[in-house]
Design an enzyme around this catalytic site. Structure first.
Site, PDB file in Angstrom:
ATOM      1  N   GLU A  88      50.128 -23.749  56.228  1.00  9.50           N
ATOM      2  CA  GLU A  88      51.461 -23.367  56.706  1.00  9.50           C
ATOM      3  C   GLU A  88      51.338 -22.556  57.989  1.00  9.50           C
ATOM      4  O   GLU A  88      52.133 -22.721  58.921  1.00  9.50           O
ATOM      5  CB  GLU A  88      52.194 -22.537  55.638  1.00  9.50           C
ATOM      6  CG  GLU A  88      52.483 -23.270  54.334  1.00  9.50           C
ATOM      7  CD  GLU A  88      51.264 -23.382  53.417  1.00  9.50           C
ATOM      8  OE1 GLU A  88      50.187 -22.837  53.766  1.00  9.50           O
ATOM      9  OE2 GLU A  88      51.372 -24.028  52.368  1.00  9.50           O
ATOM     10  N   ARG A 229      30.895 -39.068  48.523  1.00  6.44           N
ATOM     11  CA  ARG A 229      29.976 -37.983  48.150  1.00  6.44           C
ATOM     12  C   ARG A 229      30.408 -36.681  48.819  1.00  6.44           C
ATOM     13  O   ARG A 229      30.379 -35.616  48.208  1.00  6.44           O
ATOM     14  CB  ARG A 229      28.542 -38.349  48.567  1.00  6.44           C
ATOM     15  CG  ARG A 229      27.946 -39.453  47.723  1.00  6.44           C
ATOM     16  CD  ARG A 229      26.553 -39.832  48.216  1.00  6.44           C
ATOM     17  NE  ARG A 229      26.007 -40.930  47.434  1.00  6.44           N
ATOM     18  CZ  ARG A 229      24.886 -41.570  47.743  1.00  6.44           C
ATOM     19  NH1 ARG A 229      24.181 -41.218  48.807  1.00  6.44           N
ATOM     20  NH2 ARG A 229      24.446 -42.558  46.984  1.00  6.44           N
TER      21      ARG A 229
HETATM   22  N1  LIG Z   1      22.735 -50.313  44.683  1.00 12.37           N
HETATM   23  C1  LIG Z   1      23.831 -49.754  45.212  1.00 12.37           C
HETATM   24  C2  LIG Z   1      24.175 -48.408  44.921  1.00 12.37           C
HETATM   25  N2  LIG Z   1      23.408 -47.666  44.090  1.00 12.37           N
HETATM   26  C3  LIG Z   1      23.538 -46.214  43.956  1.00 12.37           C
HETATM   27  O1  LIG Z   1      23.159 -45.550  45.153  1.00 12.37           O
HETATM   28  C4  LIG Z   1      21.964 -44.777  44.918  1.00 12.37           C
HETATM   29  C5  LIG Z   1      21.086 -44.753  46.155  1.00 12.37           C
HETATM   30  O2  LIG Z   1      21.627 -43.831  47.066  1.00 12.37           O
HETATM   31  P1  LIG Z   1      20.856 -43.324  48.389  1.00 12.37           P
HETATM   32  O3  LIG Z   1      19.409 -43.194  48.019  1.00 12.37           O
HETATM   33  O4  LIG Z   1      21.472 -42.032  48.738  1.00 12.37           O
HETATM   34  O5  LIG Z   1      21.091 -44.368  49.431  1.00 12.37           O
HETATM   35  C6  LIG Z   1      21.354 -45.453  43.731  1.00 12.37           C
HETATM   36  O6  LIG Z   1      20.466 -44.655  43.004  1.00 12.37           O
HETATM   37  C7  LIG Z   1      22.564 -45.754  42.895  1.00 12.37           C
HETATM   38  O7  LIG Z   1      23.071 -44.605  42.273  1.00 12.37           O
HETATM   39  N3  LIG Z   1      25.322 -47.915  45.471  1.00 12.37           N
HETATM   40  C8  LIG Z   1      26.100 -48.646  46.308  1.00 12.37           C
HETATM   41  O8  LIG Z   1      27.121 -48.156  46.800  1.00 12.37           O
HETATM   42  N4  LIG Z   1      25.745 -49.917  46.605  1.00 12.37           N
HETATM   43  C9  LIG Z   1      24.660 -50.504  46.082  1.00 12.37           C
HETATM   44  O9  LIG Z   1      24.415 -51.661  46.397  1.00 12.37           O
END
Ligand SMILES: Nc1c(N[C@@H]2O[C@H](COP(=O)(O)O)[C@@H](O)[C@H]2O)[nH]c(=O)[nH]c1=O
Ligand SMILES: NC(=O)C1=CN([C@@H]2O[C@H](COP(=O)(O)OP(=O)(O)OC[C@H]3O[C@@H](n4cnc5c(N)ncnc54)[C@H](OP(=O)(O)O)[C@@H]3O)[C@@H](O)[C@H]2O)C=CC1
Length: 601
Positions: A88, A229
């Site tokens: 505000e 995130r």
């Molecule tokens: N395979 C998959 C996901 N997988 C999730 O993302 C984590 C990996 O994150 P980072 O290591 O931070 O890149 C993995 O352990 C799982 O929780 N997420 C998605 O949006 N798309 C994908 O195709």
């Protein structure tokens, strides 16, 4: 039109897509023109509030639009983070003289948890004639206070759903509920708002039969996940995901805040080397079963990973624990086994499913949700407020698993909860607990937005945005190293107390050599001086402190065992003690001055 941006995040959440698309100002033939205008500005206030989602936690998200009588937008603002200028005030500053006889649109009633009525005062002093409030404050002890105060100053206040009723305005109210769904759900259920997110192939697999999952969704979808995130306090995965994927779970979209990473593992049969054990970018907490692999717990502790033991490791107990630690929203990025356990425990509020147009097949390839024990399709859980969005080549389907609680039956206060649930032990009388800045005595927290002026080593006064800013910076003051001086400056210019705390703690952990050698013996005095300044220069805080005479003050931090009282009273409660010491000093001074004036009279 001026926009007073409190921050940098500008992506409009998919949270708002449905409510927004349903409520198009120009497509509202049956609504009155004034309702359509009100609805469109209330929705805009919600959009603004959403811009800092994640950064304000555990505070709600606030947005404000000021529109002149001709309908032109004169100023806008949103709360960037807890402890920064209220939406505000930013909007009033942006609108300037145009505030006179204008209408202010707020997604939510201001909280005024610091007792200084800053938002209300700004609107009244600026000459705002009418205020439209999207929703009342969800927390009972704050609800209605600002609406009453504004009306008391002769401002016309229209609360959506109470004073303004129509379909179009109801849709705008929905946008306001969606923006602060985490706070509303958390207040009603005493667990953080939990979102389950997964990426699956068109044939419903979250990995190949081998367990390989990188990547199912497209790059653009994954960068959307980074934003999600950044909007969360923590990311949760299970032990198997750590073993299979070695994830980082960081927000890598450039900006925003970095969530805590939480691993749930009963066995603690986890790799000795893993990206999550590198806590230089983000912290990690491993929650496990009491007594599990003590030697591995020690190894994790030596790497700076916190380990918390539970008697029985289940999602509800874990979420209740993180609720007590002040977490507002949690993103579950686990596989199907843990996801099923979390859904069965009733703690998942919302689901985001990225569906990639590809097929992997595989009889044993995992799916997003494991066994829920349902045998009839009629038992399937229907999503509420479903939103469909194309993200690059993928489709994102989201929706709520539980409705956002209705605010009308008032969320019970702490005392009422005890009355309803006899198994909960009421707080002992004569103790005042404080912790989060939105609590009734939240102004006692070091994170409360009360700037202080403190002298430096040369006696020159400098302004610190909060006690927390000052306290964190003191760790590095007087150290003969340009890097230490840089730490002080960075903490001093942190936008919020949370940022200051994060910076101070991470630099202390990462560069212990930059911390002054006498810090352990100097820290109580540093805190005492800062708190004394705060309660000396703000009369309403001084009165609030004196009004607690006769009560024990306890900072109800479950994890800070030095400044806080701990989960079961095991903490040293130094902040509470300092406040009580100050209170007796102030009481002593006021009785001495009363006596003097009595003698003088
Ligand atoms: N395979 C998959 C996901 N997988 C999730 O993302 C984590 C990996 O994150 P980072 O290591 O931070 O890149 C993995 O352990 C799982 O929780 N997420 C998605 O949006 N798309 C994908 O195709
Ligand atoms: N596409 C996507 O979006 C994602 C895909 N994946 C994939 O999924 C697979 C892993 O799936 P999954 O094993 O289901 O996932 P998780 O590892 O995420 O969950 C299971 C593990 O969680 C731990 N756990 C702790 N408490 C509980 C509880 N109360 N109930 C259930 N589990 C608990 C256990 O760890 P412990 O055994 O250590 O005790 C258990 O093995 C991998 O192939 C990974 O690549 C994973 C995440 C997202």
């Amino acid at each position: 039109m001026a926009l007073a941006l409190g921050g940098t995040q500008t992506h409009l959440s998919p949270l708002l897509c449905r409510a927004a698309s349903n409520d198009n100002y120009s497509n509202a033939p049956i609504a009155t023109a004034s309702h359509a205008r009100d609805a469109s500005y209330v929705r805009r206030a919600a959009e603004l509030a959403d811009m800092s989602a994640g950064s304000t936690s555990p505070h709600p998200n606030f947005g404000c639009v000021i529109a002149t009588s001709s309908g032109a937008v004169a100023g806008e603002g949103f709360l960037y983070a807890q402890g920064t200028k209220p939406a505000e005030i930013l909007a009033v500053e942006a609108a300037g003289e145009s505030c006179r006889r204008s209408t202010a649109y707020l997604n939510m009633e201001p909280g005024d948890c610091h007792g200084d009525h800053a938002a209300v005062a700004a609107l009244v002093e600026a000459g705002i004639e009418r205020v439209v409030v999207g929703i009342r404050h969800p927390l009972q002890h704050l609800r209605g206070n600002a609406v009453r105060a504004l009306r008391g100053h002769g401002v016309q206040v229209d609360v959506v759903g109470e004073d303004l009723k129509s379909k179009i305005i109801e849709n705008a109210r929905k946008s306001c509920l969606l923006v602060n769904a985490p706070l509303i759900c958390r207040a009603a259920s005493r667990v953080p708002f939990s979102v389950l997110k997964y990426a699956m192939t068109l044939d419903g697999k979250i990995a190949a039969s081998s367990g390989h999952a990188a990547w199912i969704s497209s790059k653009i979808s994954r960068s959307r996940v980074f934003e999600m995130r950044g909007r969360s306090d923590a990311i949760v995965v299970g032990g198997n995901t750590v073993r299979r994927d070695n994830p980082r779970l960081t927000a890598r979209h450039g900006g925003g805040h970095m969530p805590m990473r939480i691993v749930m593992s009963q066995s603690l049969d986890l790799p000795e080397e893993a990206s999550l054990w590198d806590v230089s970018d983000a912290s990690t907490i491993v929650v496990t079963q009491r007594g599990a692999r003590k030697s591995f717990q020690k190894l994790l502790a030596s790497k700076g990973v916190e380990v918390v033991e539970f008697d029985i490791l289940n999602p509800r107990d874990v979420m209740e624990y993180f609720h007590d630690r002040g977490y507002l929203s949690v993103l579950w990025e686990c596989g199907g086994t843990l996801a099923a356990s979390a859904i069965s425990a009733g703690i998942i509020h919302k689901v985001f499913a990225f569906i990639a147009p590809k097929i992997i097949g595989g009889k044993y390839a995992p799916s997003p949700v494991g066994e829920l024990g349902m045998v009839q399709m009629t038992q399937a859980l229907d999503l509420i407020d479903v939103c469909y969005e194309q993200v690059g080549p993928d489709m994102l389907i989201s929706g709520f698993l539980q409705p956002i609680p209705d605010l009308t039956p008032v969320i019970p206060s702490v005392e009422e909860t005890y009355a309803i649930d006899p198994t909960v032990t009421p707080y002992e009388s004569k103790i005042i607990f404080f912790y989060k800045t939105w609590d009734p005595y939240g102004a006692f927290s070091n994170f409360s937005p009360h700037p202080i002026q403190m002298p430096d080593v040369n006696g020159d006064y400098a302004t610190w945005l909060s006690v927390e800013h000052f306290y964190q910076a003191q760790k590095f003051v007087g150290v003969d190293d340009p890097l230490a001086q840089d730490c002080v400056e960075r903490i001093k210019s942190a936008k919020s107390p949370e940022e200051a705390a994060r910076l101070g703690r991470s630099m202390q952990r990462q560069c212990p050599d930059l911390v002054r050698s006498d810090w352990e013996s100097a820290k109580i005095d540093a805190m005492y001086r800062a708190v004394k300044c705060k309660f000396s220069i703000y009369p309403h805080l001084n009165s609030m402190l004196l009004s607690t005479a006769g009560y024990v003050l306890v900072e109800a931090s479950p994890h800070d065992l030095f400044w806080g009282g701990g989960r079961d009273g095991e903490g040293l409660n130094y902040l509470g003690r300092l406040l009580m010491q100050l209170r007796s000093e102030f009481l002593g001074e006021s009785s001495a001055s009363n006596q003097n004036s009595f003698l003088a009279g």
